[in-house]
Enzyme design. Structure first.
Site, short mmCIF file in Angstrom:
data_model
loop_
_atom_site.label_atom_id
_atom_site.label_comp_id
_atom_site.label_asym_id
_atom_site.label_seq_id
_atom_site.Cartn_x
_atom_site.Cartn_y
_atom_site.Cartn_z
N MET A 99 0.82 -1.21 0.00
CA MET A 99 0.00 0.00 0.00
C MET A 99 0.86 1.27 0.00
O MET A 99 0.62 2.20 -0.77
CB MET A 99 -0.95 0.01 1.22
CG MET A 99 -1.91 -1.13 1.26
SD MET A 99 -2.94 -1.27 -0.21
CE MET A 99 -4.00 0.16 -0.04
N ASP A 138 10.77 3.12 5.27
CA ASP A 138 10.51 1.78 5.79
C ASP A 138 11.56 1.49 6.87
O ASP A 138 12.45 2.33 7.11
CB ASP A 138 10.53 0.73 4.66
CG ASP A 138 9.65 -0.46 4.99
OD1 ASP A 138 9.96 -1.19 5.96
OD2 ASP A 138 8.63 -0.67 4.31
N VAL A 152 2.08 0.94 7.66
CA VAL A 152 2.94 -0.13 8.18
C VAL A 152 2.04 -1.32 8.54
O VAL A 152 0.85 -1.32 8.24
CB VAL A 152 3.77 0.36 9.40
CG1 VAL A 152 4.71 1.48 8.98
CG2 VAL A 152 2.88 0.81 10.54
N GLU A 169 -0.46 -4.02 10.11
CA GLU A 169 -1.75 -3.78 10.79
C GLU A 169 -1.63 -4.21 12.26
O GLU A 169 -2.22 -5.21 12.68
CB GLU A 169 -2.84 -4.56 10.03
CG GLU A 169 -4.27 -4.26 10.46
CD GLU A 169 -4.79 -2.92 9.96
OE1 GLU A 169 -3.98 -2.02 9.65
OE2 GLU A 169 -6.01 -2.78 9.89
N LYS A 213 2.00 0.72 14.81
CA LYS A 213 1.45 1.99 14.33
C LYS A 213 1.70 3.10 15.36
O LYS A 213 2.06 4.22 14.99
CB LYS A 213 -0.05 1.83 14.03
CG LYS A 213 -0.29 0.96 12.77
CD LYS A 213 -1.69 1.09 12.24
CE LYS A 213 -2.02 0.13 11.10
NZ LYS A 213 -1.36 0.42 9.83
N SER A 266 -7.04 -0.72 7.67
CA SER A 266 -8.34 -1.12 7.13
C SER A 266 -9.26 -1.65 8.22
O SER A 266 -10.46 -1.78 7.98
CB SER A 266 -8.19 -2.16 6.02
OG SER A 266 -6.98 -2.83 6.09
N HIS A 287 -8.03 5.89 3.85
CA HIS A 287 -8.03 4.46 3.53
C HIS A 287 -8.07 4.25 2.02
O HIS A 287 -9.07 4.55 1.36
CB HIS A 287 -9.26 3.82 4.21
CG HIS A 287 -9.37 2.35 3.98
ND1 HIS A 287 -10.58 1.71 3.85
CD2 HIS A 287 -8.42 1.39 3.85
CE1 HIS A 287 -10.37 0.42 3.65
NE2 HIS A 287 -9.08 0.20 3.64
P1 NAD Z 1 2.75 -4.77 3.73
O1 NAD Z 1 3.10 -5.84 4.70
O2 NAD Z 1 2.85 -5.02 2.28
O3 NAD Z 1 3.62 -3.47 4.06
C1 NAD Z 1 3.90 -3.01 5.34
C2 NAD Z 1 5.24 -2.35 5.29
O4 NAD Z 1 5.48 -1.66 6.52
C3 NAD Z 1 6.41 -3.32 5.12
O5 NAD Z 1 7.22 -2.90 4.03
C4 NAD Z 1 7.18 -3.21 6.42
O6 NAD Z 1 8.56 -3.41 6.28
C5 NAD Z 1 6.84 -1.80 6.83
N1 NAD Z 1 7.05 -1.57 8.26
C6 NAD Z 1 6.72 -2.36 9.29
N2 NAD Z 1 7.09 -1.78 10.45
C7 NAD Z 1 7.66 -0.58 10.14
C8 NAD Z 1 8.24 0.46 10.91
N3 NAD Z 1 8.29 0.41 12.24
N4 NAD Z 1 8.73 1.55 10.25
C9 NAD Z 1 8.66 1.61 8.91
N5 NAD Z 1 8.15 0.63 8.14
C10 NAD Z 1 7.64 -0.45 8.75
O7 NAD Z 1 1.27 -4.33 4.13
P2 NAD Z 1 0.19 -3.57 3.24
O8 NAD Z 1 -0.69 -4.55 2.60
O9 NAD Z 1 0.85 -2.54 2.42
O10 NAD Z 1 -0.69 -2.86 4.37
C11 NAD Z 1 -0.24 -1.74 5.07
C12 NAD Z 1 -1.40 -1.10 5.79
O11 NAD Z 1 -2.42 -0.77 4.85
C13 NAD Z 1 -2.06 -1.96 6.84
O12 NAD Z 1 -2.49 -1.13 7.90
C14 NAD Z 1 -3.26 -2.53 6.10
O13 NAD Z 1 -4.32 -2.88 6.96
C15 NAD Z 1 -3.64 -1.36 5.24
N6 NAD Z 1 -4.42 -1.68 4.03
C16 NAD Z 1 -4.10 -2.76 3.29
C17 NAD Z 1 -4.84 -3.03 2.16
C18 NAD Z 1 -4.52 -4.22 1.30
O14 NAD Z 1 -5.31 -4.56 0.43
N7 NAD Z 1 -3.38 -4.83 1.48
C19 NAD Z 1 -5.88 -2.18 1.77
C20 NAD Z 1 -6.15 -1.05 2.54
C21 NAD Z 1 -5.42 -0.81 3.67
#
Ligand code: NAD
Length: 733
Positions: A338, A357, A414, A416, A421, A443, A464
């Site tokens: 995302m 990241d 980051v 979920e 967070k 989400s 979102h």
């Molecule tokens: P993902 O696992 O692909 O990415 C998360 C990223 O955050 C990773 O690259 C990780 O290294 C990084 N991260 C973790 N801890 C960190 C920190 N302390 N500092 C900096 N970076 C850090 O996850 P995603 O699918 O991209 O989801 C991210 C967020 O978006 C979540 O809250 C999720 O609920 C939300 N979301 C996801 C979707 C979906 O379809 N995947 C849709 C809407 C919202």
């Protein structure tokens, strides 16, 4: 001030210039059409005028028809709106036919004056239908210009002569992507397709048009379809080649629309019937089918949601009155799926992005995602090498939070996990200015809870996005308990900068979109447990215009995510948790490592390349198919009502505050039956009273999740509708 003006030069060339005062884009309304006709009449009548150039005073030619015109034509006809529409449409046809025949003797086709269109930029809808009636179309070589007939995308079809003329000009087969899919092209591609006639350097546009007008012969002015012996390119319906086209097109349209979009079918009928008769009769046929479509409640609902209300939300219908909050520098925390997507769309819109990241490698991987998308764009000719370099230069990938200094908005994406967070919120706020806004892309986690980690909850908000970020047009903005107006305005201005459509909702479990999608998926899974044939479930969904069946949808979003959400929801709701039957199936699938598409195994089976090969044949061993199967409509009602009732509850509970957002959000967010105009439009279409009756029946048969919410009962009892009750400033088409 007039929309059209006309001036005649020393060579007798009348230039009619379209330039609607106070608007950045020309759109045609009834008054404008009357002005254009008056100018055409006087140019044709004036012996000093040798020919006419129709052009625009703006950078673009026109965006299309003002769709409010349709409502006006209906209203002005009193008790016979269909007649009002038909007569109104025929007036547009008459104007275009007047341009096309340009004063010729109807029999000899002699004595006409050349009338050409000179398009400086975008020409859409009636903005192309009028040029198609001209004797030649010149377009400036402007790669940003879009040329086409996108009407089908809002549930109508080109009904001001565009359908009949394009089919006659290109042949039905070649015209079909432009008519049936609303395909838009830049001028070079439009020329290659035969839609326009010449592409000219922008500064030579008018000079070249004038040159052609002065040199035109009488023969140049007679359209092929007005000449003796004209044959439809590719063959008319009873020609062997034409026959194949029409048979194929009917099957293709039905396959794509599942028969739920009246416009596509009506368009095909207009093309087929029009191809069998002379041109003027074909125009009347087109007008009749167009009237038929406009009288269908689906087209009014689609126009209202996808055109009028979508545009109103994009313009900031629900934006608090605070100063401009445009974002020049954005921080994105988490460069995963995302975060990388958000960074890409922001940088593509000219915003500087700091993409953070936990490690430099992870941040670089996020930036590489943008590079991948840009390379794809270059391959498709949509992005230039320079643009790619500019976008990438705007993204700074780093693990250093200090780089966030100066960001006006930060969006975290980051993991979920509330702890992670909270940690990144504190780290970012330590660097940010007092006025910066912090947003979360969560989400599932309540915004008000996450805001507890912030030193300034008034500047904490949910933004979102949906996946994939570069394709999905909806952004859900979520106000926490303490979120202030400036944060809402900041989020809205940012969404506007990246050219997506926002809705603003209040904080509650799963916000709006997921709140409606999860019950849909659950209902499909519940039916599997009940022994409903899985193919019936999936096909019933598609036949009512849902883009994916519930089982395919959960395969796409992944079954382990479903398990995770189910466990969290059960923990939060305790004994009130209603979805035990769903979990039995979901957990059994997870236990067998059937986690969906990403695992190559889920409710569907997949081949080695990851392509779906059909529903998994092991399903019936686990959940035997019942001997007696429900009716198709029963299955469809279950899947539709679990979604729309959730939307009504969201409105009742104040999560949604504007039904326009409920409808637009449903279509753009999860593809809820676009033909319906959205959940509230659909309930209005079937009527609240009927909806309550269906709910009562479904609740008796399947449980209290179908109980009609009080608000729906109230609207039914009052003989009211959602739009009549809630849409204050909304003007129905
Ligand atoms: P993902 O696992 O692909 O990415 C998360 C990223 O955050 C990773 O690259 C990780 O290294 C990084 N991260 C973790 N801890 C960190 C920190 N302390 N500092 C900096 N970076 C850090 O996850 P995603 O699918 O991209 O989801 C991210 C967020 O978006 C979540 O809250 C999720 O609920 C939300 N979301 C996801 C979707 C979906 O379809 N995947 C849709 C809407 C919202």
């Amino acid at each position: 001030m007039a929309d059209f003006t006309c001036s005649v030069d020393a060579d007798g060339i009348a230039t009619i210039t379209w330039d609607v005062p106070g608007k950045s884009m020309n759109v045609l309304n009834l008054e404008g059409a009357a002005e254009l006709e008056a100018h055409v009449d006087s140019a044709l009548a004036d012996p000093a005028v040798a020919g006419v150039i129709l052009t625009s005073g703006k950078k673009d030619f026109a965006g299309g028809m003002d769709l409010n015109v349709i409502a006006k034509m209906k209203e002005s006809a009193g008790t016979d709106p269909a007649q009002g529409l038909f007569d109104g449409i025929m007036r547009f046809h008459a104007l275009e036919r007047k341009i096309e025949l340009a004063g010729m003797d109807p029999r000899t086709k002699k004595g006409g004056k050349p009338i050409v269109a000179a398009l400086p930029g975008t020409a859409l809808g009636i903005g192309l239908e009028i040029p198609l009636a001209c004797h030649r179309i010149f377009a400036a070589d402007n790669p940003k210009a879009k040329i086409g007939l996108p009407e089908i995308l809002v549930g109508i079809f080109p009904g001001a002569g565009g359908t009949t003329r394009l089919v006659r000009k290109l042949g039905p087969m070649a015209a079909s992507p432009f008519l049936l899919e609303g395909k838009l092209s830049d001028p070079q591609r439009a020329k290659a397709a035969g839609i326009i006639d010449e592409v000219v350097a922008p500064d030579l546009l008018l000079a070249r048009a004038k040159e052609w007008v002065l040199a035109a012969t009488e023969a140049d002015l007679v359209k092929p379809w007005d000449q003796k012996g004209y044959k439809l390119p590719g063959g008319a319906p009873y020609h062997p080649a034409g026959f194949m086209t029409f048979v194929g097109a009917s099957a293709m349209v039905l396959g794509k629309t599942m028969g739920v979009y009246p416009a596509a079918k009506a368009l095909l009928s207009a093309v087929y019937e029009g191809a069998l008769v002379p041109f003027d009769t074909a125009l009347r046929i087109e007008a009749r089918w167009f009237t038929h479509v406009l009288m269908n409640p689906s087209s009014s609902a689609m126009i209202r949601s996808l055109f009028i209300n979508k545009a109103a939300l994009e313009k900031g219908a629900n934006r608090p009155q605070v100063a401009d909050q445009k974002v020049a520098k954005l921080g994105v925390l988490g460069a995963g799926m995302m975060g990388a997507g958000i960074a890409h769309v922001a940088a593509s819109s000219g915003i500087q992005v700091i993409l953070i990241d936990a490690t430099q490698e992870a941040a670089d991987r996020g930036k590489a995602h943008s590079q991948g998308l840009l390379d794809k764009g270059i391959k498709r000719g949509k992005v230039t090498a320079d643009e790619k370099a500019e976008v990438l230069a705007r993204i700074t990938a780093t693990a250093d939070y200090a780089a966030l200094s100066g960001c006006e908005l930060v969006i975290e994406a980051v993991f979920e996990d509330p702890k992670v967070k909270a940690e990144v919120t504190a780290k970012a706020e330590a660097v940010l200015s007092e006025t910066a806004v912090f947003a979360t892309n969560t989400s599932t986690l309540p915004i008000s809870d996450l805001a507890k980690a912030s030193r300034r909850p008034a500047q904490f908000i949910g933004i979102h996005f949906f996946s994939p970020v570069d394709k999905m047009m909806l952004v859900e903005i979520i106000k926490g308990r303490d979120t202030g107006d400036t944060a809402v305005a900041k989020a809205l201005d940012f969404v506007r900068q990246i050219r997506k459509t926002p809705i603003v909702v209040n904080d509650a479990r799963f916000f709006y979109a997921n709140r409606c999608i999860i019950p849909y998926i659950n209902e499909g899974i519940r039916m599997v447990a009940e022994g409903v044939e899985p193919a019936l479930i999936e096909n019933a969904a598609k036949l009512v215009g849902l883009p994916l069946g519930p089982l395919q949808l959960v395969d796409e979003t992944s079954i382990d995510l479903g398990v995770k959400i189910a466990k969290a929801t059960r923990a939060a709701m305790g004994d009130a948790y209603p979805d035990g039957a769903v979990d039995t199936v979901l957990f059994a699938m997870a236990d067998r490592a059937r986690l969906g598409r990403k695992a190559g195994a889920g409710f569907y089976a997949y081949d080695d390349a990851g392509k779906r090969t059909g529903l998994w044949d092991g399903l019936s061993d686990l959940w035997p198919v019942a001997q007696v199967q429900p009716e198709l409509t029963e299955v469809q009602h279950r899947m539709l009502f679990v979604q729309v009732l959730e939307a009504v509850r969201a409105l009742e509970q104040g999560v949604l505050t504007d039904i326009r957002e409920g409808d637009v959000g449903a279509i753009l967010g999860w593809g809820f039956c676009p033909w319906s105009g959205g959940p509230f439009s659909w309930l209005d279409m079937i009527g609240a009273e009927t909806a309550v009756q269906i709910c009562d029946r479904l609740a008796d048969a399947h449980g209290p999740r179908f109980a009609a919410p009080g608000l729906l009962r109230e609207i039914a009892a009052d003989g009211d509708s959602f739009y009549a009750r809630f849409a204050t400033a909304v003007q129905a088409a």
